[in-house]
Enzyme design. Structure first.
Site, PDB file in Angstrom:
ATOM      1  N   ASN A   1       1.467   4.369  -7.678  1.00 27.11           N
ATOM      2  CA  ASN A   1       1.467   5.830  -7.788  1.00 27.11           C
ATOM      3  C   ASN A   1       2.825   6.355  -7.375  1.00 27.11           C
ATOM      4  OD1 ASN A   1      -1.516   6.006  -8.247  1.00 27.11           O
ATOM      5  ND2 ASN A   1      -1.586   5.271  -6.133  1.00 27.11           N
TER       6      ASN A   1
ATOM      7  N   ASP B   1       0.859  -1.186   0.000  1.00 25.69           N
ATOM      8  CA  ASP B   1       0.000   0.000   0.000  1.00 25.69           C
ATOM      9  C   ASP B   1       0.897   1.239   0.000  1.00 25.69           C
ATOM     10  OD1 ASP B   1      -2.245   1.834   0.450  1.00 25.69           O
ATOM     11  OD2 ASP B   1      -3.352   0.063   1.076  1.00 25.69           O
TER      12      ASP B   1
ATOM     13  N   GLY C   1       4.829  -0.560  -3.937  1.00 23.37           N
ATOM     14  CA  GLY C   1       3.900   0.128  -3.060  1.00 23.37           C
ATOM     15  C   GLY C   1       3.013   1.047  -3.860  1.00 23.37           C
ATOM     16  N   HIS C   2       2.279   1.917  -3.136  1.00 23.40           N
ATOM     17  CA  HIS C   2       1.349   2.833  -3.780  1.00 23.40           C
ATOM     18  C   HIS C   2       1.837   4.270  -3.753  1.00 23.40           C
ATOM     19  CE1 HIS C   2      -2.330  -0.091  -3.187  1.00 23.40           C
ATOM     20  NE2 HIS C   2      -1.339  -0.625  -3.881  1.00 23.40           N
ATOM     21  N   GLY C   3       3.116   4.462  -3.497  1.00 21.44           N
ATOM     22  CA  GLY C   3       3.681   5.797  -3.529  1.00 21.44           C
ATOM     23  C   GLY C   3       3.566   6.520  -2.204  1.00 21.44           C
TER      24      GLY C   3
END
Length: 377
Positions: free
Chosen positions: A272, A220, A242-244
């Site tokens: 992201n 995440d 991950g999601h930044g």
């Protein structure tokens, strides 16, 4: 008579000095968790020993040190709550061994946080040589089940955490709530890309938080900043998978986030890169947010705003690298529009040679200078 008085005074002085030295030694003593019953064999539960050691140290004066020794594996089956306020001016924790959680079915605590620090000032944690393993793989198959974070800090001021290594958290690896003046450096977080909701570091309602020179791989957000948080600085962060790094989600509880700087950081194969996200119909603001000197490697959404209220001020500057998505920049604002958005000195190209990268803008107001792909708004 005079000689006798002189000798008595000398003896009193020496006695007082010895007493002072003894007091300093007792106040600055190292307390080994094994002396409180911890076995460190990786099989028997050491939770009570950790709690007993903390309760003793918290009641001491000076600067005591809790030692979790090397070449040992400490199994904890229940929540460890290290609670203040303490008598000690500062408390040091040296994590040299390994702390491990059991698999989900053997966990006996609640689903909040495995190791929880609350209401403590002047806490120093050094994790050189040590690590914490949350055994998250036994929790992840049930994506919607309540799952504990590994380590949490609540209302802890003047906090320092360095060289801490955490792997495989059931949920978030580190949570920071209601803290002020904290430094996290050389932190290592590792969980697989498909591990659900395993944020690296979650920050809420906190001020003056500095995260630097750290590697975060998760399923995440590498770092998520929410609530009434301000003066957050993340420098030298290597994020991926991950999601930044996300500001939000915001707006559910009139969230206000300001004075955030993410600098000299990289995103590698993340969903992201730099993201602002808010709830529809939410209220609050996100202002004076800066992402600067960012390196991108096959990031799916390098720059993305997904927001639904207009009180927002964000600068994206000095981005270089590749996008795994045709849309390298996606600024999607709700009907009120978002203002004060600056794109500057950006060059993002497709990770697929010869394929173009584009910019999409909806209800965006601000400036775009020296930006590839070109953004017209």
């Amino acid at each position: 008579m005079q000689r006798l008085i002189t000798r008595v005074l000398i003896l009193c002085f020496i006695s007082q000095c010895l007493c002072d030295i003894s007091m300093v030694e007792s106040e600055n003593t190292i307390y080994d968790v094994r002396n409180y019953g911890a076995n460190g064999n990786g099989k028997s539960d050491d939770s009570n020993a950790f709690m007993d050691a903390w309760n003793d140290i918290c009641g001491r004066q000076g600067t005591p040190t809790l030692l979790i020794p090397e070449n040992r594996v400490f199994l904890v089956k229940r929540n460890i709550i290290m609670k203040g306020p303490c008598k000690a001016t500062n408390i040091n924790i040296q994590l040299q061994g390994r702390i491990v959680a059991p698999q989900k079915n053997a966990w006996e605590g609640d689903k909040s946080t495995m190791i929880y620090f609350t209401n403590i000032n002047g806490l120093r944690i050094v994790g050189k040589g040590g690590s914490i393993d949350g055994f998250g793989s036994s929790w992840w198959p049930c994506k919607n089940c309540p799952r504990p974070a590994v380590i949490g800090f609540n209302a802890c001021n003047d906090l320092s955490v360095s060289y801490l290594s955490i792997t495989n958290s059931p949920q978030a690896h580190i949570t920071i709530n209601g803290c002020k003046d904290a430094i996290f450096s050389h932190v290592s977080i590792r969980s697989p890309a498909d591990s659900p909701n395993t944020d690296g570091i979650d920050i809420s309602s906190s001020k003056n938080i500095f995260i630097k020179d750290s590697n975060i791989a998760s399923g995440d957000d590498c770092i998520a900043i929410i609530g009434d948080s301000s003066y957050i600085n993340a420098t030298g962060i290597a994020c991926g998978p991950g999601h930044g790094i996300s500001i939000g989600s915001l707006g559910r509880n009139n969230d206000n986030v300001e004075q955030v700087r993410v600098y000299n950081s990289s995103f590698t194969k993340t969903t992201n890169g730099a993201r602002i996200k808010t709830f529809s119909g939410g209220s609050g603001y996100a202002r004076r947010i800066t992402f600067e000197k960012i390196t991108l490697n096959q990031v799916y959404n390098p720059i993305i705003i997904d927001q639904h209220y207009n009180n927002i001020m964000v600068t994206f500057r000095g981005f270089r690298g590749t996008s795994a998505n045709d849309r390298a920049i996606d600024l999607a604002c709700g009907s009120p529009g978002c203002f004060n958005i600056l794109l500057d000195e950006i060059k993002i190209v497709s990770s697929q040679p010869g394929k173009p990268a584009s910019c999409s803008c909806t209800n965006v107001h601000g400036r775009s200078t020296s930006t590839i792909p070109n953004c017209n708004y």
